[in-house]
Design a protein around this motif. Structure first.
Motif, PDB file in Angstrom:
ATOM      1  N   UNK A 132       0.433  -1.200   0.386  1.00  0.00           N
ATOM      2  CA  UNK A 132       0.455   0.000   0.094  1.00  0.00           C
ATOM      3  C   UNK A 132       1.203   1.246  -0.160  1.00  0.00           C
ATOM      4  N   UNK A 133       0.109   2.049  -0.385  1.00  0.00           N
ATOM      5  CA  UNK A 133       1.386   3.733  -0.188  1.00  0.00           C
ATOM      6  C   UNK A 133       1.279   3.954   0.829  1.00  0.00           C
ATOM      7  N   UNK A 134       2.204   4.565   1.182  1.00  0.00           N
ATOM      8  CA  UNK A 134       2.572   5.345   2.413  1.00  0.00           C
ATOM      9  C   UNK A 134       1.413   6.440   3.379  1.00  0.00           C
ATOM     10  N   UNK A 135       0.853   7.867   1.963  1.00  0.00           N
ATOM     11  CA  UNK A 135       0.161   8.046   2.301  1.00  0.00           C
ATOM     12  C   UNK A 135      -1.259   7.534   2.830  1.00  0.00           C
ATOM     13  N   UNK A 136      -1.608   6.439   1.961  1.00  0.00           N
ATOM     14  CA  UNK A 136      -2.582   5.109   2.338  1.00  0.00           C
ATOM     15  C   UNK A 136      -2.471   4.512   3.969  1.00  0.00           C
ATOM     16  N   UNK A 137      -1.576   4.203   4.497  1.00  0.00           N
ATOM     17  CA  UNK A 137      -1.119   4.003   5.723  1.00  0.00           C
ATOM     18  C   UNK A 137      -1.256   4.788   6.894  1.00  0.00           C
ATOM     19  N   UNK A 138      -1.372   6.067   6.405  1.00  0.00           N
ATOM     20  CA  UNK A 138      -1.224   7.765   7.492  1.00  0.00           C
ATOM     21  C   UNK A 138      -3.033   7.539   7.572  1.00  0.00           C
ATOM     22  N   UNK A 160       8.424  -0.606   4.338  1.00  0.00           N
ATOM     23  CA  UNK A 160       7.750  -1.022   5.316  1.00  0.00           C
ATOM     24  C   UNK A 160       9.123  -2.051   5.172  1.00  0.00           C
ATOM     25  N   UNK A 161       9.022  -2.748   6.587  1.00  0.00           N
ATOM     26  CA  UNK A 161       9.844  -3.359   6.821  1.00  0.00           C
ATOM     27  C   UNK A 161       8.996  -5.162   5.772  1.00  0.00           C
ATOM     28  N   UNK A 162       7.934  -5.015   6.100  1.00  0.00           N
ATOM     29  CA  UNK A 162       7.055  -6.482   5.090  1.00  0.00           C
ATOM     30  C   UNK A 162       6.270  -6.062   4.748  1.00  0.00           C
ATOM     31  N   UNK A 163       5.643  -6.974   4.066  1.00  0.00           N
ATOM     32  CA  UNK A 163       3.949  -6.209   3.388  1.00  0.00           C
ATOM     33  C   UNK A 163       3.763  -8.052   3.103  1.00  0.00           C
ATOM     34  N   UNK A 164       2.376  -7.497   4.034  1.00  0.00           N
ATOM     35  CA  UNK A 164       1.837  -9.000   4.295  1.00  0.00           C
ATOM     36  C   UNK A 164       0.600  -8.814   3.390  1.00  0.00           C
ATOM     37  N   UNK A 165      -0.106 -10.179   3.121  1.00  0.00           N
ATOM     38  CA  UNK A 165      -1.661 -10.162   2.101  1.00  0.00           C
ATOM     39  C   UNK A 165      -2.885  -9.444   2.613  1.00  0.00           C
ATOM     40  N   UNK A 166      -2.482  -8.842   4.270  1.00  0.00           N
ATOM     41  CA  UNK A 166      -3.505  -8.250   4.312  1.00  0.00           C
ATOM     42  C   UNK A 166      -3.187  -6.821   5.074  1.00  0.00           C
ATOM     43  N   UNK A 167      -2.008  -6.502   5.198  1.00  0.00           N
ATOM     44  CA  UNK A 167      -0.778  -5.737   5.695  1.00  0.00           C
ATOM     45  C   UNK A 167       0.340  -5.223   6.335  1.00  0.00           C
ATOM     46  N   UNK A 168       0.996  -4.112   6.244  1.00  0.00           N
ATOM     47  CA  UNK A 168       2.576  -4.037   6.029  1.00  0.00           C
ATOM     48  C   UNK A 168       3.104  -4.137   6.798  1.00  0.00           C
ATOM     49  N   UNK A 169       4.446  -4.037   7.776  1.00  0.00           N
ATOM     50  CA  UNK A 169       4.526  -2.964   9.078  1.00  0.00           C
ATOM     51  C   UNK A 169       5.519  -2.371   8.800  1.00  0.00           C
ATOM     52  N   UNK A 170       5.568  -1.179   9.271  1.00  0.00           N
ATOM     53  CA  UNK A 170       6.668  -0.178   9.655  1.00  0.00           C
ATOM     54  C   UNK A 170       7.107   0.594  10.691  1.00  0.00           C
ATOM     55  N   UNK A 171       9.123   0.388  10.801  1.00  0.00           N
ATOM     56  CA  UNK A 171       9.320   0.838  12.137  1.00  0.00           C
ATOM     57  C   UNK A 171       8.882   2.451  12.324  1.00  0.00           C
ATOM     58  N   UNK A 172       8.581   2.560  13.862  1.00  0.00           N
ATOM     59  CA  UNK A 172       8.061   3.602  13.678  1.00  0.00           C
ATOM     60  C   UNK A 172       8.716   3.424  15.091  1.00  0.00           C
TER      61      UNK A 172
END
Length: 527
Positions: A132-138, A160-172
Motif C-alpha cells: 500500500x502507498x505510505x499516504x494510505x497507511x497514514x 515497510x519492513x515487510x508486506x503481507x496479504x492483509x497488512x504491512x509493517x513499518x518501523x516507528x
C-alpha cells in the motif's frame, strides 16, 4: 469442422457459466446489502475472466486428446499449461490483492495437492505481496485514532519492513523514544473481503466443473472462517499475549509485547524485534547459529502447540519466524499471531494416537484413528500427508529410516497420480486438521531449507509430545491418586524408552543420570 464447432460450444458453455456466476454473486451481495461498487465489479469480473482463461487454456491445449498421455510430449505440454495457469493466478492475486493474496499463499504451501508449477509460482507471495502507498497507511492510522500519525509517533519509516496479504509493517518511534513495529491493514482490504469471499465461492464452483475430480470447497470454507479473524488486529494482540503466557517456560521464545494504547482493529503497535529470517541460512551461519538447534526448538514449540496445548500458530512461513543469537543460544522470535487453530481435547488425543501409530508402523491403529478423523478408506493417504513420508517408508519403520532428498523427490513424483484422492481427503477430514496440515507443510519446508531432516529432531520432539498427549487423556479418567501416580510413572517410562531408542539410532545424545532423575520429576519434557 465438427471438432471446431464442439470446442466453440464448450467455450460458450464455460463463458455462460462464468457470466451466470458473476451475475449470481452480484445479486447475492446486493441482497445481503454489501456495497459492491465499481471497484468490486472490476475485481469480480477480473477473477471470473481469469478462471475462464485458465479453464479454456486447459481444455484447448491439454484436454484436446491429440497427444498420448504417457508420451514425453504430453508431459512437457502439461507442465507448460500448468505454468500458464499458475502465472495467470499469480497475476490475479497481485491485481486484486487482499484476500486473493492470502489464498494464493495458502495454495503456495500445498506441496501435496497441486502441481509444482503452481506451488513454485505462488510461493513468491509469501515474501513479495503488493504494498500500500505510505499516504494510505497514514490515512488508516488517522481514521482509527482520529489524530495525525505524527501526534502518536515521533517518526515512522515510509518504506515497510515487510508486506503481507492483509497488512504491512513499518518501523516507528514513539514520542517517548521507544522503537516499535506498526502493523497497518491495507485500507480497502476489509471492505473488499466480503466481495472476495463470495467471488471465490462462485469461482470454486466453476473450477469444480472444469476439474470434476477435484474438490476445493474446503478452501472457501476455511477462508470464510479465518479471514474475519485475521482482519481483527485486537484478536491478534490477544493471541500474542496468550501464547506468550502459555510458553513462558520457553526462555528461548520471544513474542513481541503489544502497545494497546496505540492499537486498534486495523493498527497493531508492538515491540520492535530484530533477527534474521529462519530460512536465511547465510545469516544464521554468519551469526554462528546452530541450524539443528533451531530445527529442534521449532519442533518442540509446534509439537507442544499441537499435541499438548491445542493452540497452534497456523502461519509459520519463514517471514513470520526470526532467529537471533542471545546468550550463546538461538532465540526464536514468533511474529504474526493473526491466525491460530484452537484444537479440541478429543481431536488432539486422536491425532496424537494417529501419530504414535505412524511412528510404530501399526497399520491397524493408523486406520482406526484416521477413520475417527473422517477419512475412512483413504487412511493411507492421510498418513502420508500427515508425515510427509512414503507409504513404503512408513511400513518399513519411519523412525528407522532417515529422510533423504531421493525420498522427497519420489514422494513428489507420485503425487500427481493421487491428486483427486488427496482432494477427497481434504474435503472429508475433520476441519481442525486443515490448519494443522498447513502448519506441518510449512515446518517441513523450513527443515528442508535448513537441511536438518536427517537428524530427525522434529520427530523426537513430536514423539515426546504425542506421549504426553496420550497420557494426559489417560490421567483425566483416573479416579484415585494411586492410579494417577501409576499413569505418570508409565508416561515417564515411555519417554525414557523413547529417548533410549533414539540413542540406539544415533540421532541424539543421552544423559542416563538425567533420564533416571526425570522419572521422579516433571522435568522430562524439557529433556
Amino acid at each position: 469442422m465438427l471438432r471446431t464447432s464442439i470446442m466453440s460450444r464448450r467455450r460458450l458453455v464455460t463463458l455462460a457459466a462464468t457470466g451466470a456466476a458473476v451475475i449470481g454473486t452480484l445479486a447475492s451481495l446486493r441482497a445481503n446489502e454489501y456495497d459492491v461498487g465499481a471497484i468490486g465489479v472490476v475485481r469480480l469480473t477480473r477473477a471470473a475472466l481469469t478462471v475462464f482463461q485458465i479453464g479454456t487454456h486447459y481444455k484447448t491445449k491439454l484436454y484436446s486428446g491429440k497427444l498420448d498421455k504417457e508420451s514425453p510430449e504430453y508431459a512437457k505440454l502439461k507442465s507448460e499449461v500448468h505454468l500458464y495457469g499458475a502465472q495467470k493466478l499469480l497475476d490475479l492475486c497481485c491485481a486484486n490483492k487482499g484476500v486473493y493474496i492470502k489464498v494464493g499463499q495458502h495454495i503456495g504451501a500445498l506441496d501435496y495437492l497441486l502441481p509444482a508449477e503452481y506451488v513454485k509460482t505462488l510461493r513468491i507471495l509469501h515474501s513479495s505481496a503488493p504494498q500500500s502507498s505510505f499516504p494510505d497507511i497514514l490515512t488508516v492510522i488517522k481514521e482509527d485514532f482520529k489524530k495525525d500519525a505524527y501526534e502518536i509517533f515521533k517518526s515512522i519509516e515510509s518504506v515497510p519492513l515487510g508486506t503481507a496479504s492483509l497488512a504491512q509493517v513499518h518501523k516507528a518511534v514513539l514520542l517517548d523514544g521507544r522503537s516499535v513495529a506498526v502493523k497497518v491493514q491495507h485500507r480497502a482490504v476489509k471492505s473488499n473481503s466480503y466481495v472476495d469471499i463470495k467471488t471465490m465461492a462462485a469461482l470454486v464452483k466453476i473450477t469444480s466443473w472444469v476439474f470434476p475430480d477435484f474438490k476445493f470447497d474446503w478452501i472457501v470454507d476455511e477462508s470464510k472462517k479465518n479471514i474475519p479473524q485475521e482482519l481483527d488486529f485486537t484478536l491478534e494482540g490477544r493471541n500474542a499475549e496468550k501464547v506468550k503466557s502459555l510458553f513462558k517456560d520457553f526462555h528461548w521464545l520471544k513474542v513481541p509485547s503489544i502497545f494497546w494504547e496505540f492499537s486498534s482493529s486495523r493498527v497493531l503497535t508492538m515491540e520492535f524485534l530484530e533477527g534474521g529470517h529462519v530460512n536465511d541460512v547465510d545469516y544464521l551461519r554468519a551469526h554462528n547459529v546452530n541450524l539443528y538447534e533451531v530445527s529442534g526448538k521449532l519442533g518442540r514449540l509446534y509439537s507442544r502447540m499441537i499435541f499438548v496445548d491445542g493452540f497452534v500458530h497456523s502461519d509459520p512461513h519463514p517471514g513470520n519466524i526470526l532467529i537471533r543469537k542471545r546468550d550463546h543460544e538461538a532465540e526464536i522470535v514468533l511474529l504474526d499471531h493473526g491466525l491460530y487453530a484452537t484444537l479440541s481435547d478429543q481431536f488432539r488425543w486422536e491425532y496424537a494416537k494417529l501419530w504414535l501409530a505412524i511412528l510404530n508402523g501399526d497399520r491397524i491403529q493408523m486406520r482406526k484413528y484416521a477413520e475417527t478423523l473422517g477419512v475412512g478408506d483413504l487412511y493411507g493417504l492421510l498418513v502420508c500427508m500427515v508425515s510427509g513420508r512414503s507409504w513404503d517408508t512408513i511400513m518399513a519403520g519411519i523412525q528407522k529410516t532417515k529422510f533423504t532428498d531421493s525420498e522427497r523427490e519420489a514422494f513428489q513424483e507420485e503425487l500427481p497420480n493421487v491428486l483427486p484422492q488427496i482432494s477427497e481427503v481434504l474435503e472429508r477430514v475433520n476441519r481442525q486438521m486443515l490448519l494443522v496440515l498447513k502448519t506441518n507443510d510449512l515446518m517441513r519446508g523450513i527443515e528442508h531449507t535448513l537441511k536438518t531432516q536427517a537428524r530427525m529432531s522434529a520427530f523426537i520432539e513430536m514423539s515426546k509430545c504425542c506421549v504426553h498427549s496420550v497420557y494426559d487423556e489417560k490421567q483425566k479418567s483416573c479416579k484415585t491418586s494411586l492410579s494417577r501416580w501409576l499413569v505418570s510413572l508409565e508416561r515417564q517410562w515411555s519417554l525414557v524408552r523413547l529417548s533410549v531408542y533414539y540413542v540406539y539410532l544415533g540421532v541424539i545424545n543421552f544423559d542416563l543420570h538425567k533420564s533416571v532423575e526425570a522419572l521422579w520429576t516433571n522435568e522430562f519434557y524439557s529433556f
